[in-house]
Enzyme design. Structure first.
Site, PDB file in Angstrom:
ATOM      1  N   LYS A 115      35.162  35.607  43.412  1.00  0.00           N
ATOM      2  CA  LYS A 115      36.743  36.062  42.872  1.00  0.00           C
ATOM      3  C   LYS A 115      36.336  37.782  42.579  1.00  0.00           C
ATOM      4  O   LYS A 115      35.335  38.020  42.171  1.00  0.00           O
ATOM      5  CB  LYS A 115      36.904  35.830  41.465  1.00  0.00           C
ATOM      6  CG  LYS A 115      37.357  36.605  40.457  1.00  0.00           C
ATOM      7  CD  LYS A 115      38.841  36.877  40.543  1.00  0.00           C
ATOM      8  CE  LYS A 115      39.576  37.998  39.944  1.00  0.00           C
ATOM      9  NZ  LYS A 115      39.188  38.497  38.467  1.00  0.00           N
ATOM     10  N   GLY A 147      40.546  42.833  40.839  1.00  0.00           N
ATOM     11  CA  GLY A 147      41.330  44.295  40.971  1.00  0.00           C
ATOM     12  C   GLY A 147      40.515  45.558  40.477  1.00  0.00           C
ATOM     13  O   GLY A 147      40.856  46.526  40.982  1.00  0.00           O
ATOM     14  N   ASP A 195      41.177  34.694  37.440  1.00  0.00           N
ATOM     15  CA  ASP A 195      39.763  34.247  37.102  1.00  0.00           C
ATOM     16  C   ASP A 195      40.053  32.638  36.797  1.00  0.00           C
ATOM     17  O   ASP A 195      39.161  31.777  37.400  1.00  0.00           O
ATOM     18  CB  ASP A 195      39.454  34.723  35.653  1.00  0.00           C
ATOM     19  CG  ASP A 195      38.964  36.296  35.648  1.00  0.00           C
ATOM     20  OD1 ASP A 195      38.680  36.576  36.865  1.00  0.00           O
ATOM     21  OD2 ASP A 195      38.915  36.760  34.686  1.00  0.00           O
ATOM     22  N   LYS A 244      36.981  34.305  31.295  1.00  0.00           N
ATOM     23  CA  LYS A 244      36.137  34.281  32.506  1.00  0.00           C
ATOM     24  C   LYS A 244      35.127  33.319  32.393  1.00  0.00           C
ATOM     25  O   LYS A 244      34.993  32.168  33.182  1.00  0.00           O
ATOM     26  CB  LYS A 244      35.445  35.651  32.827  1.00  0.00           C
ATOM     27  CG  LYS A 244      35.226  36.173  34.395  1.00  0.00           C
ATOM     28  CD  LYS A 244      34.824  37.349  34.482  1.00  0.00           C
ATOM     29  CE  LYS A 244      35.835  38.192  34.352  1.00  0.00           C
ATOM     30  NZ  LYS A 244      36.390  39.011  35.423  1.00  0.00           N
ATOM     31  N   GLY A 291      45.425  43.446  38.632  1.00  0.00           N
ATOM     32  CA  GLY A 291      46.118  43.876  37.540  1.00  0.00           C
ATOM     33  C   GLY A 291      46.241  45.510  37.476  1.00  0.00           C
ATOM     34  O   GLY A 291      47.556  46.056  37.471  1.00  0.00           O
TER      35      GLY A 291
END
Ligand code: ARG
Length: 288
Positions: free
Chosen positions: A28, A31, A184, A243, A67
């Protein structure tokens, strides 16, 4: 570094290279990691790590949100957001921007960074092949979706053909309406659906700490059970909870380990994967 040390580094890496060959590792990429100005270097280093992993036979899958980039574009377009209980409402205009930014801006940026080191990355969104099927979370939040089902076939096909899939977390409901999905959570669900070896979260914190104010208290290894105790007693709190819960859910769902790493450390993926000690927090099932 002396020649001996260089050799020792390689010797340390070899068993991991052998162990992880052919295994799927979901990464992952935040951003936040892409947002600032100096971060193009960070993206280039990340891309190098992904290509190296791929070269030694690991099957990386990159999952990303965006984001900060969405907020920036909303501001540039003067689209005002309304909020419900502190959460941004994703109305139709906002959803258009989410799609535009994630699929049109962030995704190709990551794909192109990887492809300057090796022509292996292919971009797709959760709408492709209906990979991420969602249900609306709460009508008052607009087009914010929770994952109902992951269809991993398109990703599996790409992996089978030797590509590195780069997935944006735009999901779709049963009517074909696109939704914004928490990246996430999506990454954890994808790792689970792929039967991945690892899910790795690149964040802007150094991993989990047993004392939040003490950098030397990094938790290097922890089991899901120990971790849920730390949530209960408040040691892990706030923004980390979603998360951490995605990590725990993935491990309980069969992913061998979840890792929380500081994406600001150069080549952190290689440090975590190919050394004994790693560079962040590793979460496993069973006893640590
Ligand atoms: N390289 C090994 C792995 O990826 C061990 C990593 C240990 N990491 C840690 N944070 N304790 O499985």
């Amino acid at each position: 570094m002396s020649e001996l040390t260089t050799a020792q580094v390689l010797v340390e890496a070899l068993p991991y290279i052998r162990r992880f060959a052919g295994r799927t590792v979901v990464v992952k990429y935040g951003g936040n990691a892409l947002a600032g100005t100096s971060d193009h270097d960070a993206l280039a280093l990340f891309a190098e790590d992904i290509v190296l992993m791929h070269t030694v036979g690991i099957r990386p899958v990159v999952v990303h949100g965006g984001g900060p980039q969405i907020n920036e574009m909303l501001a540039r377009l003067n689209i005002e957001s309304s909020f419900s209980n502190g959460l941004r409402v994703t109305d139709a205009a906002t959803m258009e921007v989410v799609q535009m930014v994630l699929n049109g801006q962030v995704n190709p940026q990551i794909v192109s960074a990887i492809n300057t080191h090796g022509n292996v990355a292919v971009g797709l969104s959760g709408e492709d092949g209906r990979t991420l099927q969602v249900t609306p979370r709460d009508p008052s939040l607009g087009f914010v979706g929770d994952i109902e089902k992951v269809r991993p076939h398109v990703i599996e096909g790409l992996l089978h053909d030797g590509f590195v899939p780069v997935l944006s977390t735009v999901g779709v409901d049963s009517h074909g309406q696109p939704y914004n999905v928490n990246a996430d959570t999506a990454a954890g669900a994808i790792a689970e659906a792929l039967g991945a070896e690892k899910i790795i979260y690149l964040t802007d914190i150094a991993g989990l700490r047993s004392n939040i104010d003490d950098a030397s208290s990094l938790i290097q290894r922890i089991t899901v059970n120990e971790l849920s105790a730390l949530i209960e007693n408040g040691t892990v709190s706030g923004g980390m909870i979603p998360k951490v819960e995605s990590c725990m859910q993935a491990v309980r769902g069969g992913v061998k380990s979840a890792h929380i790493l500081d994406g600001r450390i150069a080549h952190v993926l290689l440090l975590e994967l190919f050394t004994d000690q790693g560079a962040g927090t590793m979460i496993t099932g069973g006893v640590s």
